[in-house]
Scaffold this motif. Structure first.
Motif, PDB file in Angstrom:
ATOM      1  N   PRO A  78       0.283   0.342  -2.829  1.00  0.00           N
ATOM      2  CA  PRO A  78      -0.864  -0.319  -3.476  1.00  0.00           C
ATOM      3  C   PRO A  78      -0.873  -0.215  -4.999  1.00  0.00           C
ATOM      4  CG  PRO A  78      -1.577   0.839  -1.505  1.00  0.00           C
ATOM      5  CD  PRO A  78      -0.146   1.235  -1.724  1.00  0.00           C
ATOM      6  N   VAL A  79      -0.372   0.884  -5.523  1.00  0.00           N
ATOM      7  CA  VAL A  79      -0.334   1.032  -6.987  1.00  0.00           C
ATOM      8  C   VAL A  79       0.625   0.018  -7.597  1.00  0.00           C
ATOM      9  CG1 VAL A  79       0.272   2.580  -8.885  1.00  0.00           C
ATOM     10  CG2 VAL A  79      -0.973   3.466  -6.897  1.00  0.00           C
ATOM     11  N   ILE A  80       1.794  -0.124  -6.983  1.00  0.00           N
ATOM     12  CA  ILE A  80       2.776  -1.101  -7.463  1.00  0.00           C
ATOM     13  C   ILE A  80       2.211  -2.509  -7.323  1.00  0.00           C
ATOM     14  CG2 ILE A  80       5.070  -2.073  -7.098  1.00  0.00           C
ATOM     15  CD1 ILE A  80       5.103   0.696  -8.271  1.00  0.00           C
ATOM     16  N   ALA A  81       1.555  -2.787  -6.199  1.00  0.00           N
ATOM     17  CA  ALA A  81       0.983  -4.119  -5.973  1.00  0.00           C
ATOM     18  C   ALA A  81      -0.040  -4.458  -7.056  1.00  0.00           C
ATOM     19  CB  ALA A  81       0.351  -4.185  -4.593  1.00  0.00           C
ATOM     20  N   GLU A  82      -0.847  -3.472  -7.433  1.00  0.00           N
ATOM     21  CA  GLU A  82      -1.844  -3.720  -8.473  1.00  0.00           C
ATOM     22  C   GLU A  82      -1.170  -3.969  -9.819  1.00  0.00           C
ATOM     23  OE1 GLU A  82      -5.851  -1.664 -10.421  1.00  0.00           O
ATOM     24  OE2 GLU A  82      -4.800  -0.695  -8.757  1.00  0.00           O
ATOM     25  N   GLN A  83      -0.116  -3.231 -10.105  1.00  0.00           N
ATOM     26  CA  GLN A  83       0.625  -3.459 -11.346  1.00  0.00           C
ATOM     27  C   GLN A  83       1.215  -4.869 -11.362  1.00  0.00           C
ATOM     28  OE1 GLN A  83       3.458  -0.140 -11.433  1.00  0.00           O
ATOM     29  NE2 GLN A  83       2.430   0.586 -13.277  1.00  0.00           N
ATOM     30  N   LEU A  84       1.763  -5.290 -10.233  1.00  0.00           N
ATOM     31  CA  LEU A  84       2.326  -6.635 -10.152  1.00  0.00           C
ATOM     32  C   LEU A  84       1.249  -7.692 -10.358  1.00  0.00           C
ATOM     33  CD1 LEU A  84       4.787  -6.189  -7.150  1.00  0.00           C
ATOM     34  CD2 LEU A  84       5.415  -6.696  -9.513  1.00  0.00           C
ATOM     35  N   ASP A  85       0.114  -7.535  -9.694  1.00  0.00           N
ATOM     36  CA  ASP A  85      -0.983  -8.489  -9.861  1.00  0.00           C
ATOM     37  C   ASP A  85      -1.343  -8.648 -11.342  1.00  0.00           C
ATOM     38  OD1 ASP A  85      -1.148  -8.747  -7.119  1.00  0.00           O
ATOM     39  OD2 ASP A  85      -2.947  -7.508  -6.901  1.00  0.00           O
ATOM     40  N   ASP A  86      -1.511  -7.523 -12.017  1.00  0.00           N
ATOM     41  CA  ASP A  86      -1.929  -7.555 -13.423  1.00  0.00           C
ATOM     42  C   ASP A  86      -0.845  -8.169 -14.318  1.00  0.00           C
ATOM     43  OD1 ASP A  86      -4.282  -6.334 -12.683  1.00  0.00           O
ATOM     44  OD2 ASP A  86      -3.673  -4.323 -13.343  1.00  0.00           O
ATOM     45  N   ALA A  87       0.410  -7.781 -14.078  1.00  0.00           N
ATOM     46  CA  ALA A  87       1.500  -8.263 -14.934  1.00  0.00           C
ATOM     47  C   ALA A  87       1.753  -9.756 -14.737  1.00  0.00           C
ATOM     48  CB  ALA A  87       2.770  -7.478 -14.641  1.00  0.00           C
ATOM     49  N   ASP A 124       7.805  -2.709   3.495  1.00  0.00           N
ATOM     50  CA  ASP A 124       6.656  -3.353   2.878  1.00  0.00           C
ATOM     51  C   ASP A 124       6.978  -4.772   2.417  1.00  0.00           C
ATOM     52  OD1 ASP A 124       5.356  -0.926   3.166  1.00  0.00           O
ATOM     53  OD2 ASP A 124       5.996  -0.211   1.193  1.00  0.00           O
ATOM     54  N   SER A 125       5.921  -5.485   2.084  1.00  0.00           N
ATOM     55  CA  SER A 125       6.069  -6.802   1.474  1.00  0.00           C
ATOM     56  C   SER A 125       4.940  -7.016   0.478  1.00  0.00           C
ATOM     57  CB  SER A 125       6.050  -7.904   2.533  1.00  0.00           C
ATOM     58  OG  SER A 125       4.794  -7.952   3.193  1.00  0.00           O
ATOM     59  N   TYR A 126       5.208  -7.906  -0.456  1.00  0.00           N
ATOM     60  CA  TYR A 126       4.212  -8.302  -1.452  1.00  0.00           C
ATOM     61  C   TYR A 126       4.269  -9.820  -1.511  1.00  0.00           C
ATOM     62  CZ  TYR A 126       2.089  -9.016  -6.090  1.00  0.00           C
ATOM     63  OH  TYR A 126       1.310  -9.441  -7.131  1.00  0.00           O
ATOM     64  N   VAL A 127       3.228 -10.497  -1.051  1.00  0.00           N
ATOM     65  CA  VAL A 127       3.217 -11.961  -0.997  1.00  0.00           C
ATOM     66  C   VAL A 127       1.890 -12.435  -1.576  1.00  0.00           C
ATOM     67  CG1 VAL A 127       3.488 -14.002   0.453  1.00  0.00           C
ATOM     68  CG2 VAL A 127       4.639 -11.869   1.096  1.00  0.00           C
ATOM     69  N   ARG A 128       1.961 -13.146  -2.681  1.00  0.00           N
ATOM     70  CA  ARG A 128       0.744 -13.550  -3.378  1.00  0.00           C
ATOM     71  C   ARG A 128       0.849 -14.985  -3.908  1.00  0.00           C
ATOM     72  NH1 ARG A 128      -0.395  -8.834  -2.073  1.00  0.00           N
ATOM     73  NH2 ARG A 128      -1.402  -7.248  -3.388  1.00  0.00           N
ATOM     74  N   GLY A 129      -0.311 -15.655  -3.955  1.00  0.00           N
ATOM     75  CA  GLY A 129      -0.442 -16.908  -4.665  1.00  0.00           C
ATOM     76  C   GLY A 129      -1.396 -16.696  -5.820  1.00  0.00           C
ATOM     77  N   PHE A 130      -1.054 -17.249  -6.976  1.00  0.00           N
ATOM     78  CA  PHE A 130      -1.892 -17.111  -8.174  1.00  0.00           C
ATOM     79  C   PHE A 130      -2.168 -18.491  -8.758  1.00  0.00           C
ATOM     80  CE2 PHE A 130       0.689 -13.298  -7.842  1.00  0.00           C
ATOM     81  CZ  PHE A 130      -0.188 -12.258  -8.136  1.00  0.00           C
TER      82      PHE A 130
END
Length: 417
Positions: free
Chosen positions: A38-47, A70-76
């Motif tokens: 979750p910490v990495i995911a939050e850093q990715l979201d912000d960056a 794990d996975s990180y899948v986001r739409g922005f």
């Protein structure tokens, strides 16, 4: 059992990267391991959000998957500036030169079938190629033919710019290329050229006995389980899709290019896919094995595909329709309105897919590379995506004078592949 048959890192532009990162990157993970907590995911979201804001990117999709973990899948952002519909990770998008990975896979399947020889002259299979008796199938696939890139022809660029909805035939595209002398003797050096892949598409049609879109559907997409991937025959795109924005217009204004006809890219850059299909395709592409464990290509052919040769650009190697950049293997693509990266880091068992719905690169260079650089600086600091602008694959030249997606500068940048 043999392989089951049935169907950019360089595609259509070069990848000029600017690192934009919010906060401190985490300590490097142990070799072969990538953490997406979750910490990495939050850093990715912000960056990623910060990078989008600084580069004025309308919408981005980012997917990072670690096998069995794990996975990180986001739409922005937005997929459609007219309606404000947000980017969703299941939307269709145009993938530009990532198309080359599929078209060249089809040609390599014919090699496995004994119907095509990699080191045979292209004149063995196709007539009318200038110097075709000295240009091999392999040299077309690894971008060493010397044939002029038709998307850099000023007349073609002007025609495309005047009517981006026009339908093009492969022969019309080749006519522009063949009006120019070769840039160098076959095999003398590496130079990205969409002409090469258009010829390989015609090779597949002639030897495979089917239209390219049909061959790919039956021999590549279906066995690979890619239900949302296709090579359109016109300007069609399935819904829901991401709208793509470009400034490759007569007056430089930014417009929605999602209904522009991509036939000018054909085998070199016209395909449509989704993030999830690309997530599935990249490991298949890199390993040569289908999801069920069967073979996509014979091991010897796959080994030749992955034999990366120098491109003249630091840190970038190119094989047979596939590229490597600092350990990441796959392809990227760019065409008016769209940029895509689909790559894998084998040692970390990680797959990364990035889609951007703009090619208005400006001072930040390739927008997809900007996002990839941002992501990899945080997640894989020992393998940071940083592709030189001159090495970026394009289907057509880009809208800015220093097109980050064109493997070679074009007189008037435009669409890529």
């Amino acid at each position: 059992m043999g392989r089951y048959r049935t169907p950019t890192v360089l595609a259509a532009a070069s990848l000029l990267l600017t690192a934009l990162c919010a906060g401190q990157a985490p300590a490097a993970a142990p070799p072969g391991r990538v953490d997406l907590d979750p910490v990495i995911a939050e850093q990715l979201d912000d960056a990623i959000t910060a990078a989008m804001r600084k580069a004025a990117i309308p919408g981005v999709g980012v997917g990072l998957w670690i096998d069995g973990n794990d996975s990180y899948v986001r739409g922005f952002g937005t997929s459609d500036k007219a309606t404000g519909v947000p980017v969703k990770t299941d939307m269709y998008t145009r993938i530009g030169s990532v198309t080359k990975t599929f078209a060249i896979t089809a040609a390599l399947q014919l090699v496995d079938d004994g119907k095509v020889r990699l080191d045979a002259p292209i004149s063995t299979y196709l007539d009318g190629v200038p110097g075709g008796e000295k240009i091999t199938v392999r040299q077309l696939a690894d971008m060493r033919s010397g044939l002029y890139n038709y998307t850099e022809d000023p007349r073609w660029l002007a025609t495309f710019k005047a009517d981006p909805h026009r339908a093009w035939t492969p022969q019309e595209l080749l006519d522009f290329a063949f009006a120019h002398p070769a840039d160098f003797a076959p095999g003398a050096k590496w130079e990205y050229s969409n002409t090469n892949t258009v010829l390989l598409g015609l090779l597949v049609e002639k030897v495979g006995g089917q239209p390219l879109h049909t061959y790919l559907a039956q021999h590549v997409f279906e066995p690979a389980g890619l239900d949302s991937t296709s090579l359109p025959t016109g300007a069609e795109i399935s819904s829901p899709y991401v709208h793509g924005y470009t400034n490759f217009t007569p007056d430089g204004s930014i417009v929605d290019a999602s209904t522009w006809n991509p036939s000018w890219g054909w085998a070199a850059g016209a395909m449509i896919s989704t993030m999830d299909d690309l997530r599935s395709w990249v490991p298949t592409l890199v390993t040569g094995r289908l999801p069920d464990g069967d073979r996509l290509l014979e091991p010897g052919t796959q080994a030749q595909r992955l034999r990366m040769l120098p491109t003249g650009h630091a840190g970038v190697g190119y094989g047979l329709g596939i590229a490597e950049l600092d350990g990441w293997i796959g392809h990227n693509g760019e065409l008016p309105g769209y940029e895509t990266i689909a790559v894998r880091l084998p040692q970390a068992r990680a797959t990364m897919v990035i889609v951007v719905n703009s090619d208005v690169d400006g001072k930040f260079g390739s927008l997809s590379s900007l996002i990839a650089n941002t992501v990899t600086k945080i997640v894989t600091p020992k393998h940071v995506w940083s592709l030189p602008s001159a090495a970026q694959p394009n289907t057509v030249p880009e809208p800015t004078a220093t097109s980050p997606s064109a493997p070679a500068p074009a007189p008037t940048p435009a669409p890529s592949s």
